[in-house]
Scaffold this motif. Sequence first.
Motif, PDB file in Angstrom:
ATOM      1  N   GLN A 199      -1.646 -31.542  41.721  1.00  0.00           N
ATOM      2  CA  GLN A 199      -0.302 -32.037  41.444  1.00  0.00           C
ATOM      3  C   GLN A 199       0.710 -30.904  41.614  1.00  0.00           C
ATOM      4  OE1 GLN A 199       0.046 -35.498  40.637  1.00  0.00           O
ATOM      5  NE2 GLN A 199      -2.063 -35.264  41.366  1.00  0.00           N
ATOM      6  N   VAL A 200       1.730 -31.161  42.435  1.00  0.00           N
ATOM      7  CA  VAL A 200       2.758 -30.163  42.684  1.00  0.00           C
ATOM      8  C   VAL A 200       4.065 -30.683  42.100  1.00  0.00           C
ATOM      9  CG1 VAL A 200       4.025 -28.869  44.429  1.00  0.00           C
ATOM     10  CG2 VAL A 200       1.604 -29.404  44.780  1.00  0.00           C
ATOM     11  N   TYR A 201       4.706 -29.903  41.257  1.00  0.00           N
ATOM     12  CA  TYR A 201       5.922 -30.327  40.571  1.00  0.00           C
ATOM     13  C   TYR A 201       7.101 -29.469  41.040  1.00  0.00           C
ATOM     14  CZ  TYR A 201       2.597 -32.709  37.519  1.00  0.00           C
ATOM     15  OH  TYR A 201       1.589 -33.501  37.045  1.00  0.00           O
ATOM     16  N   GLY A 202       7.711 -29.910  42.166  1.00  0.00           N
ATOM     17  CA  GLY A 202       8.928 -29.259  42.627  1.00  0.00           C
ATOM     18  C   GLY A 202       8.676 -27.954  43.356  1.00  0.00           C
ATOM     19  N   SER A 203       9.659 -27.632  44.227  1.00  0.00           N
ATOM     20  CA  SER A 203       9.623 -26.376  44.984  1.00  0.00           C
ATOM     21  C   SER A 203      11.060 -26.007  45.309  1.00  0.00           C
ATOM     22  CB  SER A 203       8.806 -26.528  46.267  1.00  0.00           C
ATOM     23  OG  SER A 203       8.962 -25.388  47.096  1.00  0.00           O
ATOM     24  N   ASN A 204      11.539 -24.919  44.748  1.00  0.00           N
ATOM     25  CA  ASN A 204      12.914 -24.502  44.984  1.00  0.00           C
ATOM     26  C   ASN A 204      13.171 -24.226  46.462  1.00  0.00           C
ATOM     27  OD1 ASN A 204      13.549 -24.706  42.255  1.00  0.00           O
ATOM     28  ND2 ASN A 204      13.035 -22.550  41.841  1.00  0.00           N
ATOM     29  N   GLN A 205      12.160 -23.635  47.140  1.00  0.00           N
ATOM     30  CA  GLN A 205      12.334 -23.311  48.559  1.00  0.00           C
ATOM     31  C   GLN A 205      12.494 -24.586  49.400  1.00  0.00           C
ATOM     32  OE1 GLN A 205       9.983 -22.164  46.587  1.00  0.00           O
ATOM     33  NE2 GLN A 205      10.162 -19.911  46.553  1.00  0.00           N
ATOM     34  N   ILE A 206      11.644 -25.571  49.149  1.00  0.00           N
ATOM     35  CA  ILE A 206      11.730 -26.816  49.918  1.00  0.00           C
ATOM     36  C   ILE A 206      13.026 -27.549  49.618  1.00  0.00           C
ATOM     37  CG2 ILE A 206      10.699 -29.093  50.230  1.00  0.00           C
ATOM     38  CD1 ILE A 206       7.976 -27.834  49.823  1.00  0.00           C
ATOM     39  N   GLU A 207      13.411 -27.641  48.350  1.00  0.00           N
ATOM     40  CA  GLU A 207      14.641 -28.339  47.993  1.00  0.00           C
ATOM     41  C   GLU A 207      15.862 -27.648  48.594  1.00  0.00           C
ATOM     42  OE1 GLU A 207      14.764 -28.747  43.789  1.00  0.00           O
ATOM     43  OE2 GLU A 207      13.007 -30.048  43.687  1.00  0.00           O
TER      44      GLU A 207
END
Length: 352
Positions: free
Chosen positions: A95-103
Amino acid sequence: MRTRDSNSWYIRSVLAVLFILYWSVAVAFAAPADNSHTPTNIFAPLSTPAQAIYEISLLVLAICGAIFLVVAGLLAYSIVRFRRRPGDEVREPPQVYGSNQIELAWTVIPILIVFVLILATARTIYDVQGAIPPADALNATVVGHQWWWEIRYPKLGIVTANELHVPVSETSKRRPTFLKLESADVAHSFWVPQLAGKTDVIPNRRNLMWIEPTEPGTYVGNCAEYCGLQHARMLLRVVAHAPNDFQNWVAVQKQPPVDDPQLRAGRDAFFSTSCINCHVIKGTRANGQFGPDLTHLMSRETIGAGVVPNTAENLRAWVRDPQHIKPGALMPNMQLSDAELDQMVAYLSSLR
């Protein structure tokens, strides 16, 4: 559990999508050999405004194509890389919860893309809409009617219908044509894809546009705004002439119609009906304001705004019963006898 057949289905789907894209691009970019008898093509521009629109379209298509390849590539990679495998049924995926780089990437990159498209589009619009007519530019007024085009050349004293004749612009001497667009009834839209973009033709309003063909030929256009029953058959032809040929056309159009005594019976039949209340024939008492000018009727390629070729046989069928050829046309059936019909068509056929 996914099987080998499932994976091959994905591959076949991707190949089908790629084939459709390739076929669509190939058809779009294939330049027509004969402009007068093939579908219009915005990817074969032969006029300065159309060339500007074509170039901005390529930029938009390139950016959208790159986005499609990136998204489709990531989707295909995810389908293959993270497909369900034997033994995965009892295990929960990470489970991956968010990614500042992708956003940050999917926020900043779209903003930059939109900014580039806005600047490029604004520059193209300014280049096309802000063009200043040269002193020797040809000026014409195009009036949309249900369902035909009236074309006036105010400085030349010429009025015709459904065919806009213009000179070709050469490298050594530019000859653009600037158009005033008006409507006599409802909203229309003037569109000749190889020469310029669409421009609305609105009642009680005058819009402006210009074209500048670079090669002689006939360019097919049509009304691009639904305007009633025969909207789809409200066609238009722009005939681009070499400079000398255009001058010859102007000279012919300025000449009065030939008054042949042998056709006097047909002329009398024409003037005995209400035709003269709608049509104009210069040098005669026919001075109607509702239908096309017939002074040089037989010099035109088509009848009924591109519905049928302008031949004696088609002209006879048109005069006999316009509704049979173009249902809804505002020209009525005059209920002529065969003798009157033959005489009138013989007279009209002399208007060259």
